[in-house]
Design a protein around this motif. Sequence first.
Motif, PDB file in Angstrom:
ATOM      1  N   ILE A  57       0.852  -1.190   0.000  1.00 15.43           N
ATOM      2  CA  ILE A  57       0.000   0.000   0.000  1.00 15.43           C
ATOM      3  C   ILE A  57       0.888   1.239   0.000  1.00 15.43           C
ATOM      4  CG2 ILE A  57      -1.699   1.320   1.318  1.00 15.43           C
ATOM      5  CD1 ILE A  57      -2.793  -1.305   2.360  1.00 15.43           C
ATOM      6  N   TYR A  58       0.639   2.150  -0.931  1.00 17.25           N
ATOM      7  CA  TYR A  58       1.373   3.403  -1.042  1.00 17.25           C
ATOM      8  C   TYR A  58       0.405   4.527  -0.682  1.00 17.25           C
ATOM      9  CZ  TYR A  58       4.732   0.494  -3.497  1.00 17.25           C
ATOM     10  OH  TYR A  58       5.640  -0.497  -3.825  1.00 17.25           O
ATOM     11  N   ALA A  59       0.481   4.925   0.578  1.00 15.65           N
ATOM     12  CA  ALA A  59      -0.504   5.886   1.093  1.00 15.65           C
ATOM     13  C   ALA A  59      -0.421   7.232   0.385  1.00 15.65           C
ATOM     14  CB  ALA A  59      -0.296   6.068   2.595  1.00 15.65           C
ATOM     15  N   ARG A 118      12.741  10.117  10.449  1.00 16.54           N
ATOM     16  CA  ARG A 118      12.121   8.841  10.109  1.00 16.54           C
ATOM     17  C   ARG A 118      10.799   9.050   9.383  1.00 16.54           C
ATOM     18  NH1 ARG A 118      10.989   6.414  16.004  1.00 16.54           N
ATOM     19  NH2 ARG A 118      13.084   7.253  16.254  1.00 16.54           N
ATOM     20  N   TYR A 119      10.130  10.189   9.634  1.00 21.73           N
ATOM     21  CA  TYR A 119       8.872  10.447   8.948  1.00 21.73           C
ATOM     22  C   TYR A 119       9.084  10.581   7.437  1.00 21.73           C
ATOM     23  CZ  TYR A 119       6.614  11.210  13.462  1.00 21.73           C
ATOM     24  OH  TYR A 119       6.110  11.041  14.725  1.00 21.73           O
ATOM     25  N   LEU A 120      10.187  11.201   7.055  1.00 23.37           N
ATOM     26  CA  LEU A 120      10.497  11.323   5.631  1.00 23.37           C
ATOM     27  C   LEU A 120      10.867   9.965   5.042  1.00 23.37           C
ATOM     28  CD1 LEU A 120      12.533  14.662   5.562  1.00 23.37           C
ATOM     29  CD2 LEU A 120      10.433  14.204   4.294  1.00 23.37           C
ATOM     30  N   ASP A 121      11.667   9.202   5.770  1.00 24.43           N
ATOM     31  CA  ASP A 121      12.081   7.894   5.253  1.00 24.43           C
ATOM     32  C   ASP A 121      10.909   6.929   5.143  1.00 24.43           C
ATOM     33  OD1 ASP A 121      14.763   8.555   4.925  1.00 24.43           O
ATOM     34  OD2 ASP A 121      15.238   8.117   7.021  1.00 24.43           O
ATOM     35  N   ARG A 122       9.923   7.076   6.032  1.00 22.24           N
ATOM     36  CA  ARG A 122       8.767   6.180   5.991  1.00 22.24           C
ATOM     37  C   ARG A 122       7.752   6.547   4.919  1.00 22.24           C
ATOM     38  NH1 ARG A 122       7.461   5.782  12.494  1.00 22.24           N
ATOM     39  NH2 ARG A 122       9.223   4.418  13.055  1.00 22.24           N
ATOM     40  N   SER A 123       7.866   7.739   4.377  1.00 21.41           N
ATOM     41  CA  SER A 123       6.911   8.158   3.354  1.00 21.41           C
ATOM     42  C   SER A 123       7.209   7.429   2.047  1.00 21.41           C
ATOM     43  CB  SER A 123       6.974   9.669   3.139  1.00 21.41           C
ATOM     44  OG  SER A 123       8.186  10.022   2.493  1.00 21.41           O
ATOM     45  N   ASN A 124       6.260   7.459   1.134  1.00 22.84           N
ATOM     46  CA  ASN A 124       6.447   6.817  -0.164  1.00 22.84           C
ATOM     47  C   ASN A 124       7.123   7.721  -1.171  1.00 22.84           C
ATOM     48  OD1 ASN A 124       3.170   5.710   0.512  1.00 22.84           O
ATOM     49  ND2 ASN A 124       4.981   4.412   0.673  1.00 22.84           N
TER      50      ASN A 124
END
Length: 372
Positions: A57-59, A118-124
Amino acid sequence: MTDLAAEAPIVGRSLWADAVARLKANKAAMVSLIYLVLMALVCVVGPNLLPHPYTAIYADYVRVSPSLSAYPKPEMIETALQDVVRRMRADLEEWHEADGRIFLTVSGPKPIDERVTRYLDRSNSFKDTRIESKSPDGLKLTMSAMIKEEYFFFGTDNTGRDLLTRTLIAGRVSLAIGLLAGCVAVAIGVLYGATAGFMGGKTDEVMMRIVDILYSLPFIFFVIMLVVFFGRNFILMFLAVGAVLWLDMARIVRGQALSIRRQEYVQAAEALGVGSGGILRRHIIPNLLGPVVIYMTLLVPQVIILESFLSFLGLGVQEPMTSWGVLISQGARNIGSANFLLLFPAFFLVSTLFALNFIGDGLRDALDPKDR
Protein backbone atom coordinates in the motif's frame (compact mmCIF):
# COMPACT_ATOMS: atom_id res chain seq x y z
CA MET A 1 11.74 -45.78 -62.61
CA THR A 2 9.77 -48.63 -61.05
CA ASP A 3 12.41 -49.11 -58.34
CA LEU A 4 12.38 -45.40 -57.45
CA ALA A 5 8.62 -45.42 -57.07
CA ALA A 6 8.81 -48.48 -54.87
CA GLU A 7 11.41 -46.85 -52.61
CA ALA A 8 9.30 -43.70 -52.04
CA PRO A 9 5.84 -44.84 -50.94
CA ILE A 10 3.17 -42.25 -50.35
CA VAL A 11 2.92 -41.43 -46.66
CA GLY A 12 -0.58 -40.80 -45.41
CA ARG A 13 -1.60 -38.28 -42.79
CA SER A 14 -3.56 -39.19 -39.69
CA LEU A 15 -6.79 -37.43 -38.76
CA TRP A 16 -5.06 -35.67 -35.86
CA ALA A 17 -2.24 -34.44 -38.13
CA ASP A 18 -4.85 -33.20 -40.58
CA ALA A 19 -6.67 -31.40 -37.75
CA VAL A 20 -3.44 -29.72 -36.61
CA ALA A 21 -2.74 -28.54 -40.16
CA ARG A 22 -6.26 -27.16 -40.47
CA LEU A 23 -5.92 -25.41 -37.13
CA LYS A 24 -2.63 -23.79 -38.19
CA ALA A 25 -4.34 -22.49 -41.31
CA ASN A 26 -6.91 -20.67 -39.16
CA LYS A 27 -5.20 -17.32 -38.55
CA ALA A 28 -7.70 -16.09 -35.97
CA ALA A 29 -7.29 -19.24 -33.88
CA MET A 30 -3.48 -19.20 -34.09
CA VAL A 31 -3.25 -15.50 -33.19
CA SER A 32 -5.60 -16.13 -30.27
CA LEU A 33 -3.53 -19.13 -29.16
CA ILE A 34 -0.31 -17.09 -29.22
CA TYR A 35 -2.01 -14.25 -27.37
CA LEU A 36 -3.38 -16.62 -24.72
CA VAL A 37 0.04 -18.23 -24.17
CA LEU A 38 1.68 -14.81 -23.85
CA MET A 39 -1.07 -13.66 -21.49
CA ALA A 40 -0.55 -16.71 -19.28
CA LEU A 41 3.24 -16.20 -19.24
CA VAL A 42 2.88 -12.52 -18.37
CA CYS A 43 0.42 -13.29 -15.56
CA VAL A 44 2.65 -16.03 -14.14
CA VAL A 45 6.05 -14.33 -14.47
CA GLY A 46 5.13 -10.64 -14.55
CA PRO A 47 4.29 -10.07 -10.85
CA ASN A 48 7.70 -11.49 -9.86
CA LEU A 49 9.49 -8.96 -12.07
CA LEU A 50 7.54 -5.87 -11.03
CA PRO A 51 8.83 -3.77 -8.11
CA HIS A 52 5.48 -3.52 -6.34
CA PRO A 53 4.00 -6.48 -4.41
CA TYR A 54 0.27 -6.86 -4.99
CA THR A 55 -0.42 -6.24 -1.27
CA ALA A 56 1.89 -3.18 -0.90
CA ILE A 57 0.00 0.00 0.00
CA TYR A 58 1.37 3.40 -1.04
CA ALA A 59 -0.50 5.89 1.09
CA ASP A 60 0.91 8.88 -0.83
CA TYR A 61 -0.40 7.55 -4.14
CA VAL A 62 -4.05 6.68 -3.64
CA ARG A 63 -5.96 6.36 -6.92
CA VAL A 64 -3.31 8.10 -9.03
CA SER A 65 -3.71 8.03 -12.81
CA PRO A 66 -1.71 5.74 -15.11
CA SER A 67 1.57 7.31 -16.15
CA LEU A 68 4.76 6.34 -17.99
CA SER A 69 6.77 8.87 -15.97
CA ALA A 70 7.78 8.51 -12.35
CA TYR A 71 5.85 9.66 -9.31
CA PRO A 72 5.82 12.00 -7.46
CA LYS A 73 5.11 14.64 -10.07
CA PRO A 74 6.68 18.10 -9.47
CA GLU A 75 3.33 19.51 -8.37
CA MET A 76 2.94 16.72 -5.80
CA ILE A 77 6.19 17.31 -3.91
CA GLU A 78 5.00 20.24 -1.81
CA THR A 79 1.81 18.45 -0.81
CA ALA A 80 3.82 15.38 0.20
CA LEU A 81 6.20 17.54 2.25
CA GLN A 82 3.34 19.25 4.03
CA ASP A 83 1.80 15.88 4.93
CA VAL A 84 5.11 14.64 6.35
CA VAL A 85 5.76 17.83 8.31
CA ARG A 86 2.23 17.70 9.70
CA ARG A 87 2.98 14.23 11.08
CA MET A 88 6.12 15.71 12.65
CA ARG A 89 3.87 18.24 14.44
CA ALA A 90 5.98 21.06 13.06
CA ASP A 91 5.65 23.89 10.54
CA LEU A 92 7.22 23.95 7.09
CA GLU A 93 9.24 27.19 6.77
CA GLU A 94 10.55 26.72 3.24
CA TRP A 95 11.82 24.09 0.83
CA HIS A 96 13.82 23.97 -2.38
CA GLU A 97 15.45 21.44 -4.67
CA ALA A 98 19.18 21.40 -5.38
CA ASP A 99 21.69 18.78 -6.59
CA GLY A 100 18.97 16.16 -6.90
CA ARG A 101 17.87 16.51 -3.25
CA ILE A 102 15.00 18.24 -1.51
CA PHE A 103 16.01 20.67 1.27
CA LEU A 104 13.38 21.69 3.79
CA THR A 105 13.39 23.75 6.97
CA VAL A 106 10.89 23.03 9.71
CA SER A 107 10.17 24.84 12.95
CA GLY A 108 8.20 24.24 16.11
CA PRO A 109 7.35 25.78 19.48
CA LYS A 110 9.55 23.18 21.18
CA PRO A 111 13.00 21.82 20.33
CA ILE A 112 12.66 19.37 17.44
CA ASP A 113 13.95 15.86 17.94
CA GLU A 114 16.34 14.81 15.17
CA ARG A 115 14.59 11.46 14.95
CA VAL A 116 11.79 13.17 13.02
CA THR A 117 13.77 12.24 9.89
CA ARG A 118 12.12 8.84 10.11
CA TYR A 119 8.87 10.45 8.95
CA LEU A 120 10.50 11.32 5.63
CA ASP A 121 12.08 7.89 5.25
CA ARG A 122 8.77 6.18 5.99
CA SER A 123 6.91 8.16 3.35
CA ASN A 124 6.45 6.82 -0.16
CA SER A 125 7.94 9.93 -1.75
CA PHE A 126 11.32 10.44 -0.03
CA LYS A 127 14.36 8.45 1.10
CA ASP A 128 17.92 8.86 2.39
CA THR A 129 17.07 11.68 4.81
CA ARG A 130 19.93 13.63 6.39
CA ILE A 131 20.21 16.44 8.97
CA GLU A 132 21.84 19.48 7.36
CA SER A 133 21.72 22.03 10.19
CA LYS A 134 19.98 22.84 13.45
CA SER A 135 19.46 26.17 15.23
CA PRO A 136 21.16 26.63 18.63
CA ASP A 137 17.83 26.61 20.44
CA GLY A 138 16.67 23.53 18.50
CA LEU A 139 13.49 25.20 17.28
CA LYS A 140 14.53 25.02 13.60
CA LEU A 141 15.83 22.02 11.72
CA THR A 142 17.02 21.78 8.12
CA MET A 143 16.91 18.38 6.48
CA SER A 144 17.50 17.01 3.00
CA ALA A 145 16.13 13.91 1.28
CA MET A 146 16.16 12.30 -2.11
CA ILE A 147 12.97 11.79 -4.08
CA LYS A 148 11.88 8.16 -4.18
CA GLU A 149 10.67 7.53 -7.72
CA GLU A 150 7.80 5.08 -8.18
CA TYR A 151 6.26 3.96 -11.48
CA PHE A 152 2.57 3.11 -11.75
CA PHE A 153 1.90 2.29 -15.39
CA PHE A 154 -1.72 1.29 -14.70
CA GLY A 155 -2.21 3.71 -11.78
CA THR A 156 -3.23 2.67 -8.26
CA ASP A 157 -6.48 1.63 -6.63
CA ASN A 158 -8.49 3.15 -3.79
CA THR A 159 -5.99 2.01 -1.16
CA GLY A 160 -2.81 2.88 -3.09
CA ARG A 161 -1.92 -0.55 -4.47
CA ASP A 162 -0.29 -0.91 -7.89
CA LEU A 163 -3.02 -1.79 -10.41
CA LEU A 164 -0.63 -3.42 -12.91
CA THR A 165 0.61 -5.97 -10.39
CA ARG A 166 -2.89 -6.66 -9.12
CA THR A 167 -4.23 -7.07 -12.67
CA LEU A 168 -1.57 -9.69 -13.45
CA ILE A 169 -2.18 -11.47 -10.14
CA ALA A 170 -5.90 -11.36 -10.94
CA GLY A 171 -5.20 -12.92 -14.34
CA ARG A 172 -3.22 -15.67 -12.68
CA VAL A 173 -6.14 -16.41 -10.35
CA SER A 174 -8.86 -16.18 -13.03
CA LEU A 175 -7.02 -18.38 -15.54
CA ALA A 176 -6.14 -20.92 -12.84
CA ILE A 177 -9.76 -21.05 -11.68
CA GLY A 178 -10.99 -21.44 -15.26
CA LEU A 179 -8.60 -24.30 -16.01
CA LEU A 180 -9.12 -25.96 -12.63
CA ALA A 181 -12.91 -25.95 -12.74
CA GLY A 182 -12.86 -26.77 -16.45
CA CYS A 183 -10.67 -29.84 -15.94
CA VAL A 184 -12.87 -31.05 -13.08
CA ALA A 185 -16.02 -30.60 -15.19
CA VAL A 186 -14.48 -32.36 -18.19
CA ALA A 187 -13.16 -35.28 -16.13
CA ILE A 188 -16.49 -35.93 -14.41
CA GLY A 189 -18.62 -35.23 -17.49
CA VAL A 190 -16.61 -37.49 -19.82
CA LEU A 191 -16.58 -40.46 -17.45
CA TYR A 192 -20.25 -40.06 -16.50
CA GLY A 193 -21.56 -39.40 -20.01
CA ALA A 194 -19.44 -42.09 -21.66
CA THR A 195 -20.56 -44.67 -19.11
CA ALA A 196 -24.24 -43.73 -19.50
CA GLY A 197 -24.09 -43.74 -23.30
CA PHE A 198 -22.18 -47.00 -23.56
CA MET A 199 -24.17 -48.95 -20.97
CA GLY A 200 -27.54 -47.81 -22.31
CA GLY A 201 -30.83 -49.23 -21.14
CA LYS A 202 -32.01 -48.65 -17.58
CA THR A 203 -28.52 -47.61 -16.45
CA ASP A 204 -28.54 -44.77 -18.97
CA GLU A 205 -32.08 -43.82 -17.96
CA VAL A 206 -31.27 -43.62 -14.25
CA MET A 207 -27.99 -41.74 -14.76
CA MET A 208 -29.58 -39.12 -17.01
CA ARG A 209 -32.52 -38.62 -14.64
CA ILE A 210 -29.95 -37.77 -11.96
CA VAL A 211 -28.54 -35.16 -14.35
CA ASP A 212 -32.05 -33.73 -14.87
CA ILE A 213 -32.56 -33.45 -11.10
CA LEU A 214 -29.27 -31.59 -10.70
CA TYR A 215 -30.27 -29.29 -13.56
CA SER A 216 -33.38 -28.28 -11.62
CA LEU A 217 -31.41 -26.94 -8.64
CA PRO A 218 -31.01 -23.12 -8.57
CA PHE A 219 -27.37 -22.53 -9.37
CA ILE A 220 -26.83 -19.41 -7.23
CA PHE A 221 -28.44 -21.12 -4.24
CA PHE A 222 -26.13 -24.07 -4.75
CA VAL A 223 -23.07 -21.75 -4.91
CA ILE A 224 -24.13 -20.04 -1.69
CA MET A 225 -24.36 -23.45 -0.05
CA LEU A 226 -20.86 -24.27 -1.29
CA VAL A 227 -19.53 -21.03 0.19
CA VAL A 228 -21.15 -21.94 3.53
CA PHE A 229 -19.61 -25.43 3.52
CA PHE A 230 -16.21 -24.68 1.97
CA GLY A 231 -15.72 -21.14 3.28
CA ARG A 232 -13.88 -18.49 1.28
CA ASN A 233 -11.26 -20.90 -0.08
CA PHE A 234 -11.72 -20.24 -3.78
CA ILE A 235 -9.83 -23.36 -4.87
CA LEU A 236 -12.16 -25.70 -2.99
CA MET A 237 -15.18 -23.65 -4.01
CA PHE A 238 -14.39 -23.75 -7.72
CA LEU A 239 -13.51 -27.40 -7.56
CA ALA A 240 -17.08 -27.82 -6.35
CA VAL A 241 -18.37 -25.42 -9.04
CA GLY A 242 -16.55 -27.53 -11.63
CA ALA A 243 -18.30 -30.53 -10.18
CA VAL A 244 -21.61 -28.84 -11.09
CA LEU A 245 -20.64 -27.61 -14.57
CA TRP A 246 -20.10 -31.18 -15.78
CA LEU A 247 -23.81 -31.57 -16.53
CA ASP A 248 -23.59 -30.13 -20.06
CA MET A 249 -20.46 -32.15 -20.76
CA ALA A 250 -22.21 -35.34 -19.61
CA ARG A 251 -25.10 -34.74 -22.02
CA ILE A 252 -22.76 -34.04 -24.95
CA VAL A 253 -20.57 -37.06 -24.28
CA ARG A 254 -23.56 -39.33 -23.71
CA GLY A 255 -24.99 -38.46 -27.13
CA GLN A 256 -21.65 -39.08 -28.82
CA ALA A 257 -21.18 -42.35 -26.93
CA LEU A 258 -24.59 -43.62 -28.06
CA SER A 259 -23.48 -43.08 -31.65
CA ILE A 260 -20.01 -44.62 -31.20
CA ARG A 261 -21.24 -47.79 -29.48
CA ARG A 262 -23.04 -48.78 -32.69
CA GLN A 263 -19.86 -48.60 -34.76
CA GLU A 264 -18.37 -51.79 -36.22
CA TYR A 265 -15.05 -51.56 -34.34
CA VAL A 266 -16.89 -51.44 -31.00
CA GLN A 267 -18.98 -54.47 -31.96
CA ALA A 268 -15.82 -56.25 -33.05
CA ALA A 269 -14.18 -55.53 -29.69
CA GLU A 270 -17.23 -56.93 -27.90
CA ALA A 271 -17.11 -60.05 -30.10
CA LEU A 272 -13.44 -60.53 -29.17
CA GLY A 273 -14.36 -60.53 -25.50
CA VAL A 274 -13.07 -57.06 -24.52
CA GLY A 275 -14.73 -55.92 -21.30
CA SER A 276 -16.85 -52.79 -20.90
CA GLY A 277 -14.05 -50.95 -19.09
CA GLY A 278 -11.57 -51.74 -21.87
CA ILE A 279 -13.97 -50.59 -24.57
CA LEU A 280 -14.57 -47.34 -22.71
CA ARG A 281 -10.84 -46.68 -22.29
CA ARG A 282 -9.66 -47.80 -25.72
CA HIS A 283 -12.53 -46.91 -28.07
CA ILE A 284 -15.28 -44.73 -26.60
CA ILE A 285 -13.32 -42.05 -24.73
CA PRO A 286 -10.47 -41.63 -27.32
CA ASN A 287 -13.05 -41.02 -30.06
CA LEU A 288 -14.76 -38.39 -27.90
CA LEU A 289 -11.66 -36.20 -27.58
CA GLY A 290 -12.65 -33.92 -30.45
CA PRO A 291 -15.93 -32.65 -28.97
CA VAL A 292 -14.41 -32.68 -25.48
CA VAL A 293 -11.48 -30.45 -26.47
CA ILE A 294 -13.83 -28.04 -28.22
CA TYR A 295 -16.18 -27.85 -25.26
CA MET A 296 -13.23 -27.39 -22.91
CA THR A 297 -12.22 -24.19 -24.72
CA LEU A 298 -15.78 -22.93 -24.35
CA LEU A 299 -16.10 -24.03 -20.74
CA VAL A 300 -13.03 -22.12 -19.49
CA PRO A 301 -14.43 -18.68 -20.46
CA GLN A 302 -17.77 -19.72 -18.94
CA VAL A 303 -16.03 -20.46 -15.63
CA ILE A 304 -14.06 -17.20 -15.78
CA ILE A 305 -17.28 -15.24 -16.33
CA LEU A 306 -18.91 -17.16 -13.50
CA GLU A 307 -16.01 -16.36 -11.19
CA SER A 308 -16.23 -12.69 -12.17
CA PHE A 309 -19.97 -12.69 -11.48
CA LEU A 310 -19.57 -14.37 -8.08
CA SER A 311 -16.70 -12.05 -7.12
CA PHE A 312 -18.82 -9.08 -8.19
CA LEU A 313 -21.48 -10.31 -5.73
CA GLY A 314 -18.88 -10.86 -3.00
CA LEU A 315 -19.13 -14.67 -3.10
CA GLY A 316 -15.84 -15.35 -4.88
CA VAL A 317 -12.24 -14.33 -4.31
CA GLN A 318 -11.68 -12.22 -1.21
CA GLU A 319 -9.08 -9.57 -0.33
CA PRO A 320 -6.13 -9.30 -0.35
CA MET A 321 -6.23 -11.85 -3.17
CA THR A 322 -7.87 -10.54 -6.29
CA SER A 323 -9.26 -11.59 -9.64
CA TRP A 324 -10.51 -9.83 -12.73
CA GLY A 325 -14.04 -10.03 -11.35
CA VAL A 326 -12.99 -8.36 -8.10
CA LEU A 327 -11.13 -5.59 -9.94
CA ILE A 328 -14.06 -5.00 -12.29
CA SER A 329 -16.38 -4.80 -9.29
CA GLN A 330 -14.15 -2.18 -7.67
CA GLY A 331 -13.72 -0.29 -10.93
CA ALA A 332 -17.46 -0.15 -11.54
CA ARG A 333 -17.89 1.73 -8.26
CA ASN A 334 -15.32 4.32 -9.34
CA ILE A 335 -16.15 4.64 -13.03
CA GLY A 336 -17.08 8.31 -12.68
CA SER A 337 -13.88 9.47 -10.98
CA ALA A 338 -11.27 6.86 -11.98
CA ASN A 339 -12.42 4.92 -15.04
CA PHE A 340 -8.98 3.33 -15.50
CA LEU A 341 -9.76 1.09 -12.52
CA LEU A 342 -12.41 -0.55 -14.72
CA LEU A 343 -10.83 -0.27 -18.17
CA PHE A 344 -7.62 -2.26 -17.59
CA PRO A 345 -9.07 -5.39 -15.92
CA ALA A 346 -12.06 -5.32 -18.28
CA PHE A 347 -9.72 -5.24 -21.30
CA PHE A 348 -7.73 -8.20 -19.99
CA LEU A 349 -10.90 -10.20 -19.28
CA VAL A 350 -12.65 -9.42 -22.57
CA SER A 351 -9.55 -10.06 -24.71
CA THR A 352 -8.93 -13.40 -22.97
CA LEU A 353 -12.55 -14.46 -23.51
CA PHE A 354 -12.34 -13.49 -27.20
CA ALA A 355 -9.11 -15.51 -27.57
CA LEU A 356 -10.65 -18.58 -25.95
CA ASN A 357 -13.74 -18.38 -28.15
CA PHE A 358 -11.66 -17.99 -31.33
CA ILE A 359 -9.59 -21.03 -30.31
CA GLY A 360 -12.80 -22.97 -29.71
CA ASP A 361 -14.12 -22.02 -33.15
CA GLY A 362 -10.82 -23.03 -34.75
CA LEU A 363 -10.82 -26.41 -33.00
CA ARG A 364 -14.43 -27.00 -33.99
CA ASP A 365 -13.60 -26.40 -37.66
CA ALA A 366 -10.40 -28.45 -37.50
CA LEU A 367 -11.96 -31.46 -35.77
CA ASP A 368 -15.24 -31.53 -37.69
CA PRO A 369 -15.18 -34.77 -39.74
CA LYS A 370 -17.87 -33.46 -42.10
CA ASP A 371 -15.66 -30.54 -43.14
CA ARG A 372 -12.60 -32.48 -44.27
